[in-house]
Motif scaffolding. Structure first.
Motif, PDB file in Angstrom:
ATOM      1  N   UNK A  13      38.797  -9.105  19.383  1.00 14.92           N
ATOM      2  CA  UNK A  13      38.057  -8.009  18.948  1.00 14.92           C
ATOM      3  C   UNK A  13      37.173  -8.371  17.906  1.00 14.92           C
ATOM      4  N   UNK A  14      37.162  -9.308  16.709  1.00 15.87           N
ATOM      5  CA  UNK A  14      36.647  -9.732  15.968  1.00 15.87           C
ATOM      6  C   UNK A  14      35.366 -10.451  16.323  1.00 15.87           C
ATOM      7  N   UNK A  15      35.561 -11.308  17.524  1.00 14.36           N
ATOM      8  CA  UNK A  15      34.483 -12.025  17.871  1.00 14.36           C
ATOM      9  C   UNK A  15      33.620 -11.085  19.010  1.00 14.36           C
ATOM     10  N   UNK A  36      24.543 -21.583  16.953  1.00  8.34           N
ATOM     11  CA  UNK A  36      25.582 -20.649  16.545  1.00  8.34           C
ATOM     12  C   UNK A  36      26.255 -19.668  17.625  1.00  8.34           C
ATOM     13  N   UNK A  37      24.990 -19.382  18.327  1.00  8.12           N
ATOM     14  CA  UNK A  37      25.441 -18.263  19.575  1.00  8.12           C
ATOM     15  C   UNK A  37      26.365 -18.981  20.613  1.00  8.12           C
ATOM     16  N   UNK A  38      26.083 -20.380  20.877  1.00  7.76           N
ATOM     17  CA  UNK A  38      27.163 -20.801  21.792  1.00  7.76           C
ATOM     18  C   UNK A  38      28.674 -20.916  21.285  1.00  7.76           C
ATOM     19  N   UNK A  39      28.413 -21.139  19.660  1.00  7.57           N
ATOM     20  CA  UNK A  39      29.903 -21.187  19.184  1.00  7.57           C
ATOM     21  C   UNK A  39      30.470 -19.950  19.146  1.00  7.57           C
ATOM     22  N   UNK A  40      29.787 -18.616  19.029  1.00  5.16           N
ATOM     23  CA  UNK A  40      30.320 -17.606  19.109  1.00  5.16           C
ATOM     24  C   UNK A  40      30.962 -17.328  20.578  1.00  5.16           C
ATOM     25  N   UNK A  41      30.096 -17.649  21.661  1.00  9.07           N
ATOM     26  CA  UNK A  41      30.746 -17.431  23.061  1.00  9.07           C
ATOM     27  C   UNK A  41      31.902 -18.292  23.192  1.00  9.07           C
ATOM     28  N   UNK A 176      32.629 -24.643   3.116  1.00  6.52           N
ATOM     29  CA  UNK A 176      34.244 -25.127   2.658  1.00  6.52           C
ATOM     30  C   UNK A 176      35.103 -24.161   3.191  1.00  6.52           C
ATOM     31  N   UNK A 177      34.974 -22.979   3.213  1.00  7.13           N
ATOM     32  CA  UNK A 177      36.069 -22.032   3.705  1.00  7.13           C
ATOM     33  C   UNK A 177      36.137 -22.244   5.358  1.00  7.13           C
ATOM     34  N   UNK A 178      35.040 -22.757   5.957  1.00 11.22           N
ATOM     35  CA  UNK A 178      35.444 -23.001   7.401  1.00 11.22           C
ATOM     36  C   UNK A 178      36.173 -24.137   7.510  1.00 11.22           C
ATOM     37  N   UNK A 179      36.108 -25.289   6.801  1.00 12.52           N
ATOM     38  CA  UNK A 179      37.122 -26.543   6.600  1.00 12.52           C
ATOM     39  C   UNK A 179      38.359 -26.226   6.203  1.00 12.52           C
ATOM     40  N   UNK A 180      38.554 -25.371   5.027  1.00 13.82           N
ATOM     41  CA  UNK A 180      39.966 -24.856   4.633  1.00 13.82           C
ATOM     42  C   UNK A 180      40.679 -24.051   5.613  1.00 13.82           C
ATOM     43  N   UNK A 181      40.023 -23.133   6.198  1.00 16.13           N
ATOM     44  CA  UNK A 181      40.470 -22.365   7.392  1.00 16.13           C
ATOM     45  C   UNK A 181      41.003 -23.347   8.519  1.00 16.13           C
ATOM     46  N   UNK A 182      40.379 -24.359   8.858  1.00 12.28           N
ATOM     47  CA  UNK A 182      40.595 -25.048   9.957  1.00 12.28           C
ATOM     48  C   UNK A 182      41.786 -25.823   9.679  1.00 12.28           C
ATOM     49  N   UNK A 183      41.714 -26.451   8.809  1.00 11.05           N
ATOM     50  CA  UNK A 183      43.024 -27.281   8.278  1.00 11.05           C
ATOM     51  C   UNK A 183      43.999 -26.560   8.019  1.00 11.05           C
ATOM     52  N   UNK A 184      43.928 -25.363   7.349  1.00 13.58           N
ATOM     53  CA  UNK A 184      45.074 -24.554   7.159  1.00 13.58           C
ATOM     54  C   UNK A 184      45.731 -23.983   8.274  1.00 13.58           C
ATOM     55  N   UNK A 205      36.080 -17.775  10.273  1.00 14.81           N
ATOM     56  CA  UNK A 205      35.159 -18.801   9.942  1.00 14.81           C
ATOM     57  C   UNK A 205      33.785 -18.724  10.404  1.00 14.81           C
ATOM     58  N   UNK A 206      33.800 -18.209  11.756  1.00 14.69           N
ATOM     59  CA  UNK A 206      32.538 -18.024  12.267  1.00 14.69           C
ATOM     60  C   UNK A 206      31.833 -16.528  11.303  1.00 14.69           C
ATOM     61  N   UNK A 207      32.498 -15.702  10.985  1.00 12.98           N
ATOM     62  CA  UNK A 207      31.996 -14.592  10.238  1.00 12.98           C
ATOM     63  C   UNK A 207      31.506 -15.181   8.989  1.00 12.98           C
ATOM     64  N   UNK A 208      32.043 -16.248   8.237  1.00 13.71           N
ATOM     65  CA  UNK A 208      31.448 -16.874   7.014  1.00 13.71           C
ATOM     66  C   UNK A 208      30.135 -17.507   7.214  1.00 13.71           C
ATOM     67  N   UNK A 209      30.065 -18.125   8.443  1.00 12.98           N
ATOM     68  CA  UNK A 209      29.007 -18.826   8.751  1.00 12.98           C
ATOM     69  C   UNK A 209      27.734 -17.974   8.883  1.00 12.98           C
ATOM     70  N   UNK A 210      28.302 -16.621   9.690  1.00 16.80           N
ATOM     71  CA  UNK A 210      27.002 -15.691  10.147  1.00 16.80           C
ATOM     72  C   UNK A 210      26.517 -15.159   8.716  1.00 16.80           C
ATOM     73  N   UNK A 211      27.478 -14.850   7.839  1.00 17.18           N
ATOM     74  CA  UNK A 211      26.922 -14.161   6.576  1.00 17.18           C
ATOM     75  C   UNK A 211      26.383 -14.988   5.705  1.00 17.18           C
ATOM     76  N   UNK A 212      26.400 -16.275   5.922  1.00 20.81           N
ATOM     77  CA  UNK A 212      25.777 -17.453   5.098  1.00 20.81           C
ATOM     78  C   UNK A 212      24.498 -17.893   5.656  1.00 20.81           C
ATOM     79  N   UNK A 213      24.208 -18.091   6.950  1.00 16.71           N
ATOM     80  CA  UNK A 213      23.464 -18.802   7.584  1.00 16.71           C
ATOM     81  C   UNK A 213      22.628 -18.039   8.634  1.00 16.71           C
ATOM     82  N   UNK A 214      23.232 -17.090   9.174  1.00 20.02           N
ATOM     83  CA  UNK A 214      22.505 -16.598  10.185  1.00 20.02           C
ATOM     84  C   UNK A 214      22.158 -14.994  10.046  1.00 20.02           C
TER      85      UNK A 214
END
Length: 640
Positions: A13-15, A36-41, A176-184, A205-214
């Motif tokens: 749902x989030x994706x 980024x769009x490839x990452x989303x798919x 950094x949140x992406x990395x922390x969530x990945x390891x966590x 993680x993708x939501x964070x990247x979208x809001x920051x860079x996309x």
């Protein structure tokens, strides 16, 4: 084991929400945007196959073995690929060119290896497989997948932090949140395998990247749907890299300043939004808003320019309606069109931006190849001069010249104007009128000004020891220096260093400097602080700008220097002569001392004497000369 699927369903749902955000909103296409769009798919594949794989693992006898294998392998491969894509994404936003080829080779090799070991694992049993009882099993290489993912993420983090100064605090936080969530999520999954949260963690993680860079707003101009300067520069860069010729049509709103003054900022911005809307409707995704009154269209090289001219003029024929239905008004918009055909796309983005502003400033309807090259050559010269300025500052390459100023009453030369000079082994003599604006733009004019002031103080200290009759030296202040908070403190400290009376310098303020409300307070404070200590001030180039009366009334100036062009024009035009003599009379009546620049003939000098000029400066007496020649001049004319 029965696995919980609610987290994976939430991830789907989030994706889907993220996909809607990416594709329903207009965004500028960049390499990072495409990755980024490839990452989303891929993340959608991860989430969807995770749901299916959990069901098949939990109920192995209810589904065919082939389906269970396919879902689990696709999930594991797509999940592993997210680390590969993350590294490529960080590479695209970090823009560290020297690692580009290495990153591409590493990611390609890893992707191939992952595909081989994962999709053959039912036979090799290296990563995952189903045993004879159809139970899901992990192979010995499963841990290797996590190690590879962790290594890729670490490399991405190092690359990002290496270039982190380019990014905002929130962008650094998001990575950094992406990395922390990945390891966590990996650690959590190890201890609580029943709760599959990895896919949901990826979605977050993708939501964070979208809001920051996309965020599309990064490439849009204010509230318009037009692309901004950042997108314009990126587009020109693409054309240059792919060697694609194009046509740029610059649209200048001629009456913008009048509208802003007459209508106010709010209504003018509303009008610009309407103009942008009309342009976007006609030229979707080809409109760039460089500033409020400047739009640029980037069109294909084979565009029918005449047809586009007609189309654009027709678009602006009717007044634009702004406001609501009850209070709407219609306003006409006047435009100037400048067509810039770029047949040689080697011109870079910065050069192209300069070309656009240049042709608009010169009001050219069609820019030729020669026009474009001329602008590019000037820009290259400016860049070269910026380097020469830097070297001159570092290596003490500037010289201070002095132009004597005649005291009409005594016939001596008690003062002079200090003038900076710059010579280059390749370019020769470089005029201050050329290099000072560049130094003002890149901020180095303050260092140059400090250097000139220090040398003048040193000279005054020595010349008085030689008893050369120098009362004071005039030193020019650039507008940038005037508005610098530390000006008064630095100059007073320098005077104290040489034990000089503050009256031994007179600081010249260029009359063309704009007196903005915000900056005038700093200027006033600087001048008042120094004036209280005995430093005197003069207005330089009086009559050449627009702030003359403000300067006379608001600033503590005692000397007014009349611009040489006023004198030269007066010698050819009787009306200009009346302006000159009237100006001198007005200045005398309010108690100002007068210096007239550009005195080159005895006739000029006679007229100025008759009208009460206090001081004269010009080639009739001396051109600007180096210190050694100035000392000899003083010995001949001031020393009895």
């Amino acid at each position: 084991m029965i696995y919980s699927t609610q987290y994976s369903i939430a991830s789907v749902a989030a994706t889907l929400v993220l996909i809607a955000m990416c594709f329903l909103k207009q965004n500028y296409a960049t390499k990072q945007n495409k990755i980024f769009r490839i990452m989303v798919f891929v993340n959608l594949v991860v989430s969807g196959t995770n749901v299916g794989s959990l069901y098949t693992i939990s109920h192995p006898h209810d589904y065919p073995l082939a389906l269970s294998c396919a879902l689990n392998m696709i999930y594991m491969f797509s999940f592993s690929m997210m680390a590969v894509l993350f590294l490529l994404y960080i590479d695209s936003i970090s823009k560290i060119g020297k690692y580009k080829i290495a990153i591409e080779m590493v990611t390609s090799s890893i992707s191939i290896v992952l595909a081989i070991i994962i999709f053959t694992s039912q036979q090799t049993r290296l990563v995952l497989y189903f045993d004879n009882d159809l139970q899901y099993q992990r192979g010995p290489y499963m841990r290797l997948l996590y190690i590879i993912a962790a290594a890729l993420i670490i490399i991405a983090d190092v690359m990002f932090m290496y270039s982190s100064r380019r990014f905002s605090g929130y962008q650094v936080f998001s990575v950094n949140c992406f990395i922390v969530l990945a390891y966590g999520s990996i650690i959590f999954q190890k201890y609580y395998p029943r709760y599959a949260i990895s896919a949901l963690a990826l979605s977050l993680m993708m939501m964070f990247l979208y809001s920051a860079f996309e965020n599309p707003a990064y490439y849009l101009y204010k509230d318009t749907r037009c692309f901004n300067r950042r997108a314009f520069l990126a587009t020109i860069k693409k054309h240059r890299k792919k060697n694609i010729p194009y046509v740029a049509i610059a649209i200048k709103i001629i009456n913008y300043d009048f509208m802003r003054h007459d209508l106010g900022q709010s209504k003018t911005e509303n009008l610009i939004l309407r103009v942008a809307e009309h342009l976007n409707n006609c030229y979707r995704r080809k409109v760039f808003n460089l500033n409020d009154d400047c739009f640029v269209l980037i069109l294909e090289a084979d565009t029918d320019v005449k047809e586009q001219r007609v189309r654009l003029k027709k678009l602006f024929e009717e007044p634009f309606e702004i406001g609501d239905r009850e209070n709407s008004i219609k306003l006409p918009v006047s435009i100037m069109l400048s067509v810039i055909p770029v047949e040689n796309p080697n011109i870079d983005e910065k050069e192209m931006e300069t070309v656009v502003h240049s042709v608009q400033r010169d009001e050219k309807e069609l820019a030729t190849g020669e026009d474009i090259q001329d602008v590019v050559d000037k820009l290259h010269r400016q860049e070269k001069l910026a380097t020469i300025i830097d070297n001159a500052i570092e290596n003490n390459g500037f010289e201070v010249y002095y132009q004597p100023i005649l005291d009409v009453a005594t016939g001596t030369y008690p003062s002079a104007e200090a003038l900076i000079r710059l010579k280059d082994s390749e370019l020769g003599f470089i005029s201050p009128e050329e290099f000072i604006p560049i130094a003002e733009k890149n901020g180095r004019v303050i260092e140059i000004g400090d250097m000139v002031f220090a040398r003048v103080c040193d000279f005054i200290s020595r010349s008085r020891g030689m008893n050369l009759g120098v009362d004071y030296i005039e030193v020019n202040l650039s507008p940038v220096q005037c508005y610098h908070e530390e000006l008064a403190r630095k100059f007073l400290r320098e005077l104290g260093k040489y034990d000089l009376d503050p009256s031994s310098v007179n600081l010249e303020i260029t009359e063309t400097a704009e007196l903005e409300t915000r900056k005038v307070k700093i200027l006033q404070r600087n001048l008042d602080n120094m004036n209280e200590r005995g430093v005197t001030f003069s207005i330089d180039d009086f009559g050449s700008g627009f702030a003359a009366i403000d300067y006379l009334l608001r600033l503590p100036v005692t000397i007014v220097k009349i611009d040489k062009n006023i004198l030269w024009q007066a010698m050819k035009d009787s009306k200009a002569m009346k302006v000159l003599t009237g100006t001198m009379r007005m200045l005398k009546e309010i108690g100002k001392h007068i210096v007239v620049e550009g005195v080159e003939t005895e006739e000029m000098a006679a007229i100025l004497r008759e009208n009460g000029c206090d001081y004269m400066q010009g080639y009739l007496y001396s051109k600007p000369v180096p210190e050694s020649q100035y000392v000899e001049f003083l010995k001949m004319n001031n020393v009895a």
